[in-house]
Scaffold this motif. Structure first.
Motif, PDB file in Angstrom:
ATOM      1  N   ARG A  23       3.038  10.506 -93.679  1.00 25.54           N
ATOM      2  CA  ARG A  23       4.441  10.879 -93.843  1.00 25.54           C
ATOM      3  C   ARG A  23       4.622  12.298 -94.393  1.00 25.54           C
ATOM      4  NH1 ARG A  23       3.071   7.843 -98.239  1.00 25.54           N
ATOM      5  NH2 ARG A  23       4.088   8.245-100.278  1.00 25.54           N
ATOM      6  N   TRP A  24       3.830  12.703 -95.386  1.00 32.39           N
ATOM      7  CA  TRP A  24       4.017  14.032 -95.954  1.00 32.39           C
ATOM      8  C   TRP A  24       3.532  15.139 -95.020  1.00 32.39           C
ATOM      9  CZ3 TRP A  24       7.371  15.145 -99.421  1.00 32.39           C
ATOM     10  CH2 TRP A  24       7.728  14.222-100.407  1.00 32.39           C
ATOM     11  N   PRO A  25       2.322  15.024 -94.428  1.00 30.60           N
ATOM     12  CA  PRO A  25       1.951  16.047 -93.425  1.00 30.60           C
ATOM     13  C   PRO A  25       2.932  16.114 -92.269  1.00 30.60           C
ATOM     14  CG  PRO A  25       0.041  14.722 -94.051  1.00 30.60           C
ATOM     15  CD  PRO A  25       1.232  14.069 -94.671  1.00 30.60           C
ATOM     16  N   ALA A  26       3.436  14.957 -91.844  1.00 25.10           N
ATOM     17  CA  ALA A  26       4.395  14.932 -90.731  1.00 25.10           C
ATOM     18  C   ALA A  26       5.689  15.623 -91.118  1.00 25.10           C
ATOM     19  CB  ALA A  26       4.662  13.491 -90.296  1.00 25.10           C
ATOM     20  N   LEU A  27       6.171  15.378 -92.330  1.00 30.33           N
ATOM     21  CA  LEU A  27       7.417  16.017 -92.768  1.00 30.33           C
ATOM     22  C   LEU A  27       7.248  17.534 -92.839  1.00 30.33           C
ATOM     23  CD1 LEU A  27      10.311  15.761 -93.777  1.00 30.33           C
ATOM     24  CD2 LEU A  27       9.398  15.497 -96.102  1.00 30.33           C
ATOM     25  N   THR A  28       6.124  17.992 -93.338  1.00 32.15           N
ATOM     26  CA  THR A  28       5.867  19.436 -93.394  1.00 32.15           C
ATOM     27  C   THR A  28       5.868  20.050 -91.998  1.00 32.15           C
ATOM     28  OG1 THR A  28       4.525  19.137 -95.395  1.00 32.15           O
ATOM     29  CG2 THR A  28       4.247  21.198 -94.174  1.00 32.15           C
ATOM     30  N   ALA A  29       5.136  19.414 -91.071  1.00 31.49           N
ATOM     31  CA  ALA A  29       5.095  19.913 -89.696  1.00 31.49           C
ATOM     32  C   ALA A  29       6.474  19.858 -89.050  1.00 31.49           C
ATOM     33  CB  ALA A  29       4.091  19.090 -88.882  1.00 31.49           C
ATOM     34  N   ALA A  30       7.243  18.821 -89.355  1.00 31.15           N
ATOM     35  CA  ALA A  30       8.569  18.663 -88.753  1.00 31.15           C
ATOM     36  C   ALA A  30       9.509  19.787 -89.185  1.00 31.15           C
ATOM     37  CB  ALA A  30       9.159  17.308 -89.144  1.00 31.15           C
ATOM     38  N   VAL A  31       9.513  20.116 -90.462  1.00 35.87           N
ATOM     39  CA  VAL A  31      10.409  21.156 -90.965  1.00 35.87           C
ATOM     40  C   VAL A  31      10.035  22.511 -90.373  1.00 35.87           C
ATOM     41  CG1 VAL A  31      11.136  22.413 -93.026  1.00 35.87           C
ATOM     42  CG2 VAL A  31      10.966  19.918 -93.081  1.00 35.87           C
ATOM     43  N   ILE A  32       8.748  22.794 -90.298  1.00 34.37           N
ATOM     44  CA  ILE A  32       8.300  24.069 -89.712  1.00 34.37           C
ATOM     45  C   ILE A  32       8.677  24.141 -88.235  1.00 34.37           C
ATOM     46  CG2 ILE A  32       6.251  25.425 -89.113  1.00 34.37           C
ATOM     47  CD1 ILE A  32       4.952  24.338 -91.692  1.00 34.37           C
ATOM     48  N   ALA A  33       8.459  23.040 -87.509  1.00 32.52           N
ATOM     49  CA  ALA A  33       8.776  23.028 -86.081  1.00 32.52           C
ATOM     50  C   ALA A  33      10.273  23.170 -85.852  1.00 32.52           C
ATOM     51  CB  ALA A  33       8.262  21.737 -85.445  1.00 32.52           C
ATOM     52  N   TRP A  34      11.078  22.482 -86.671  1.00 31.29           N
ATOM     53  CA  TRP A  34      12.537  22.614 -86.529  1.00 31.29           C
ATOM     54  C   TRP A  34      12.990  24.045 -86.786  1.00 31.29           C
ATOM     55  CZ3 TRP A  34      15.648  23.760 -90.918  1.00 31.29           C
ATOM     56  CH2 TRP A  34      16.998  23.943 -90.601  1.00 31.29           C
ATOM     57  N   ALA A  35      12.443  24.677 -87.821  1.00 29.44           N
ATOM     58  CA  ALA A  35      12.821  26.054 -88.126  1.00 29.44           C
ATOM     59  C   ALA A  35      12.485  26.980 -86.955  1.00 29.44           C
ATOM     60  CB  ALA A  35      12.128  26.522 -89.398  1.00 29.44           C
ATOM     61  N   ALA A  36      11.321  26.786 -86.366  1.00 25.06           N
ATOM     62  CA  ALA A  36      10.914  27.628 -85.233  1.00 25.06           C
ATOM     63  C   ALA A  36      11.800  27.369 -84.017  1.00 25.06           C
ATOM     64  CB  ALA A  36       9.449  27.367 -84.894  1.00 25.06           C
ATOM     65  N   TRP A  37      12.062  26.091 -83.729  1.00 21.08           N
ATOM     66  CA  TRP A  37      12.880  25.750 -82.566  1.00 21.08           C
ATOM     67  C   TRP A  37      14.320  26.227 -82.741  1.00 21.08           C
ATOM     68  CZ3 TRP A  37      12.854  24.653 -77.684  1.00 21.08           C
ATOM     69  CH2 TRP A  37      13.990  24.125 -77.085  1.00 21.08           C
ATOM     70  N   ALA A  38      14.894  26.018 -83.926  1.00 19.08           N
ATOM     71  CA  ALA A  38      16.267  26.431 -84.166  1.00 19.08           C
ATOM     72  C   ALA A  38      16.410  27.951 -84.082  1.00 19.08           C
ATOM     73  CB  ALA A  38      16.730  25.928 -85.534  1.00 19.08           C
ATOM     74  N   ALA A  39      15.412  28.682 -84.606  1.00 20.86           N
ATOM     75  CA  ALA A  39      15.452  30.148 -84.532  1.00 20.86           C
ATOM     76  C   ALA A  39      15.375  30.612 -83.083  1.00 20.86           C
ATOM     77  CB  ALA A  39      14.303  30.737 -85.342  1.00 20.86           C
ATOM     78  N   TYR A  40      14.495  29.998 -82.313  1.00 25.26           N
ATOM     79  CA  TYR A  40      14.358  30.343 -80.892  1.00 25.26           C
ATOM     80  C   TYR A  40      15.665  30.072 -80.146  1.00 25.26           C
ATOM     81  CZ  TYR A  40      13.030  29.405 -76.004  1.00 25.26           C
ATOM     82  OH  TYR A  40      12.972  29.356 -74.628  1.00 25.26           O
ATOM     83  N   ALA A  41      16.251  28.887 -80.373  1.00 27.58           N
ATOM     84  CA  ALA A  41      17.492  28.539 -79.680  1.00 27.58           C
ATOM     85  C   ALA A  41      18.634  29.462 -80.093  1.00 27.58           C
ATOM     86  CB  ALA A  41      17.853  27.078 -79.975  1.00 27.58           C
ATOM     87  N   TRP A  42      18.642  29.903 -81.339  1.00 29.73           N
ATOM     88  CA  TRP A  42      19.694  30.789 -81.809  1.00 29.73           C
ATOM     89  C   TRP A  42      19.545  32.191 -81.198  1.00 29.73           C
ATOM     90  CZ3 TRP A  42      24.201  30.305 -84.229  1.00 29.73           C
ATOM     91  CH2 TRP A  42      24.800  31.442 -84.769  1.00 29.73           C
ATOM     92  N   ILE A  43      18.340  32.677 -81.185  1.00 30.42           N
ATOM     93  CA  ILE A  43      18.091  34.027 -80.649  1.00 30.42           C
ATOM     94  C   ILE A  43      18.415  34.090 -79.159  1.00 30.42           C
ATOM     95  CG2 ILE A  43      16.279  35.722 -80.137  1.00 30.42           C
ATOM     96  CD1 ILE A  43      14.947  34.777 -82.788  1.00 30.42           C
ATOM     97  N   TYR A  44      18.087  33.035 -78.434  1.00 36.34           N
ATOM     98  CA  TYR A  44      18.283  33.020 -76.982  1.00 36.34           C
ATOM     99  C   TYR A  44      19.448  32.106 -76.587  1.00 36.34           C
ATOM    100  CZ  TYR A  44      13.793  35.373 -76.711  1.00 36.34           C
ATOM    101  OH  TYR A  44      12.762  36.292 -76.844  1.00 36.34           O
ATOM    102  N   ARG A  45      20.497  32.081 -77.417  1.00 36.07           N
ATOM    103  CA  ARG A  45      21.611  31.173 -77.154  1.00 36.07           C
ATOM    104  C   ARG A  45      22.555  31.662 -76.062  1.00 36.07           C
ATOM    105  NH1 ARG A  45      22.638  34.026 -81.708  1.00 36.07           N
ATOM    106  NH2 ARG A  45      24.708  34.954 -82.033  1.00 36.07           N
ATOM    107  N   ALA A  46      22.540  32.942 -75.745  1.00 34.01           N
ATOM    108  CA  ALA A  46      23.426  33.477 -74.703  1.00 34.01           C
ATOM    109  C   ALA A  46      23.071  32.873 -73.350  1.00 34.01           C
ATOM    110  CB  ALA A  46      23.336  34.992 -74.652  1.00 34.01           C
ATOM    111  N   GLU A  47      24.083  32.670 -72.510  1.00 30.91           N
ATOM    112  CA  GLU A  47      23.851  32.036 -71.203  1.00 30.91           C
ATOM    113  C   GLU A  47      22.912  32.855 -70.326  1.00 30.91           C
ATOM    114  OE1 GLU A  47      27.440  31.056 -69.224  1.00 30.91           O
ATOM    115  OE2 GLU A  47      28.192  29.740 -70.814  1.00 30.91           O
ATOM    116  N   ASP A  48      22.925  34.183 -70.480  1.00 30.56           N
ATOM    117  CA  ASP A  48      22.082  35.026 -69.640  1.00 30.56           C
ATOM    118  C   ASP A  48      20.770  35.398 -70.315  1.00 30.56           C
ATOM    119  OD1 ASP A  48      23.209  36.556 -71.591  1.00 30.56           O
ATOM    120  OD2 ASP A  48      23.744  38.243 -70.289  1.00 30.56           O
ATOM    121  N   ALA A  49      20.438  34.764 -71.446  1.00 29.15           N
ATOM    122  CA  ALA A  49      19.177  35.067 -72.142  1.00 29.15           C
ATOM    123  C   ALA A  49      17.997  34.594 -71.301  1.00 29.15           C
ATOM    124  CB  ALA A  49      19.160  34.400 -73.499  1.00 29.15           C
ATOM    125  N   MET A  50      16.950  35.412 -71.237  1.00 29.96           N
ATOM    126  CA  MET A  50      15.785  35.103 -70.408  1.00 29.96           C
ATOM    127  C   MET A  50      14.499  35.290 -71.214  1.00 29.96           C
ATOM    128  SD  MET A  50      16.786  34.116 -67.410  1.00 29.96           S
ATOM    129  CE  MET A  50      15.329  34.368 -66.409  1.00 29.96           C
TER     130      MET A  50
END
Length: 418
Positions: free
Chosen positions: A265-292
């Motif tokens: 549970r603890w290793p999974a929670l650590t990995a989950a938070v890091i992965a969410w931060a990376a995914w959310a940052a990626y989605a935010w940076i490339y959120r424009a409809e024409d982002a490639m």
């Protein structure tokens, strides 16, 4: 008997009850959030809050997958209970059909139409129609809705009716339950699947093999088959959701898996938070409809998304198994009530949101009232459903759920309604 197949766990799994209730509550709040984020939805607030996007993405990858997994667990307890009574897999199919088909039909023709109505209403208003309610487009709405003769088309496609909208989860769950019942009716299939699960989900296999599957389908199916909730050509979603359902079915009674989830549970929670931060940052940076984004980056982020999915699920199941092992009257009430909550909530949110948006309230007041209205609508739906006997099936409540004793003493299974 194998560790996973062994009924070493007690008949009650309060942790799964709590997790199911929590996941459905998150889903209800998520749909309130859909009223405000820039993403398309049935109706929208005049306030657009882009900053909500990363928060919404916190549950996007895993929320419904977790629900399918927990539903698979519930189906295992139900199947075992029926088997103890000498009933076959076809009894499981009949039980699931009686439980899930009435709410689907009732929602499609009674609860969901207001969602489509106000979606069309707001589209017309956006096109400059002064009085959408009295326009020819919405004339004889329910008849045209029910007979698929509405011809409601726009720039983004046509609104096809009748539709199940948010009840897609229940539709898919019914299909998966029937497929499972068919599999269980074939001699040797259940034993073979259980043997594979026994070997695969010991030790680090519990972390590695599900993640490997999620990576595989994210790299191969997700780029080709966008999630559409339309049953047909929804192959990535089926591969994801049906596999989670089967995982829950095959591991629900495993003390080995339960202890493995607690350890991870603890290793999974650590990995989950890091992965969410990376995914959310990626989605935010490339959120424009024409982002490639570069294809290599997209492939890498598909892996991050898969890690986000499984790590959060492992963490939630692990912490739940460790700490959520007590029942009580609140859990008994919510574990039965959360299914009618789910059935009714989106219609309440859509209708209330449409009317609240006209009042010009501050965003905090509007959002607060929307949450209160949705919660009140869910509670009223449940209280009505539990008082109308067999008609309660149309709102997700079995008649015996009215009895506290029946709700507590369901043999060998938690009351996981969906």
């Amino acid at each position: 008997m194998s560790a996973i197949a062994s009924p070493a766990l007690p008949g009650r799994r309060h942790d799964l009850d709590w997790i199911r209730v929590g996941a459905f509550m998150l889903l209800i709040l998520y749909h309130v959030g859909m009223f405000y984020v820039p993403w398309g939805w049935h109706v929208k607030s005049t306030y657009e809050i882009a900053a909500l996007e990363p928060v919404m993405m916190l549950t996007n990858p895993w929320r419904l997958t977790l629900l399918f997994l927990v539903s698979g667990c519930a189906t295992r307890f139900l199947a075992d209970s029926l088997a103890m009574q000498g009933k076959t897999g076809w009894a499981l199919a009949g039980s699931r059909t009686l439980r899930l088909l009435p709410p689907i039909l009732f929602a499609m023709f009674v609860l969901v139409p207001p969602q489509s109505y106000y979606e069309i209403y707001e589209a017309l208003r956006g096109l400059g129609v002064a009085d959408p309610a009295h326009s020819p487009v919405l004339g004889d709405f329910w008849v045209r809705y029910a007979t698929a003769s509405g011809d409601w088309c726009g720039d983004t496609g046509c609104l096809i009716t009748p539709t199940y909208n948010h009840l897609w989860f229940v539709v898919y769950l019914l299909i998966y339950s029937l497929l499972l019942a068919l599999l269980l009716s074939v001699p040797g299939v259940r034993k073979g699947l259980q043997a594979v699960a026994d070997r695969a989900f010991r030790g680090w296999g519990l972390a590695v093999w599900p993640l490997a599957w999620l990576l595989l389908i994210r790299w191969t199916l997700a780029p080709i088959f966008e999630i559409n909730h339309a049953l047909i050509a929804d192959w990535y979603n089926h591969a994801l959701s049906f596999s989670a359902f089967l995982f829950g079915f095959l591991t629900a009674r495993s003390e080995t898996v339960r202890q493995g989830l607690i350890r991870l549970r603890w290793p999974a929670l650590t990995a989950a938070v890091i992965a969410w931060a990376a995914w959310a940052a990626y989605a935010w940076i490339y959120r424009a409809e024409d982002a490639m984004p570069a294809e290599a980056l997209r492939a890498a982020m598909r892996a991050v998304y898969a890690l986000d999915q499984w790590a959060f699920i492992v963490a939630i199941l692990g912490f739940g198994a460790r700490w959520l092992n007590r029942g009580g009257p609140v859990l008994r009430y919510l574990s039965i009530g959360v299914f009618p909550f789910y059935i009714a909530h989106q219609t309440v949110t859509v209708v209330a949101g449409h009317h609240l948006a006209k009042l010009g309230l501050p965003v905090a007041a509007e959002a607060g009232l929307l949450i209160v209205a949705t919660a009140a609508g869910c509670l009223v739906t449940y209280e009505v459903a539990r008082r109308i006997g067999w008609l309660g099936l149309f709102l997700g409540v079995k008649p015996e759920a009215r009895s506290t004793a029946a709700g507590i003493q369901a043999a060998n299974r938690p009351p996981l309604a969906a």
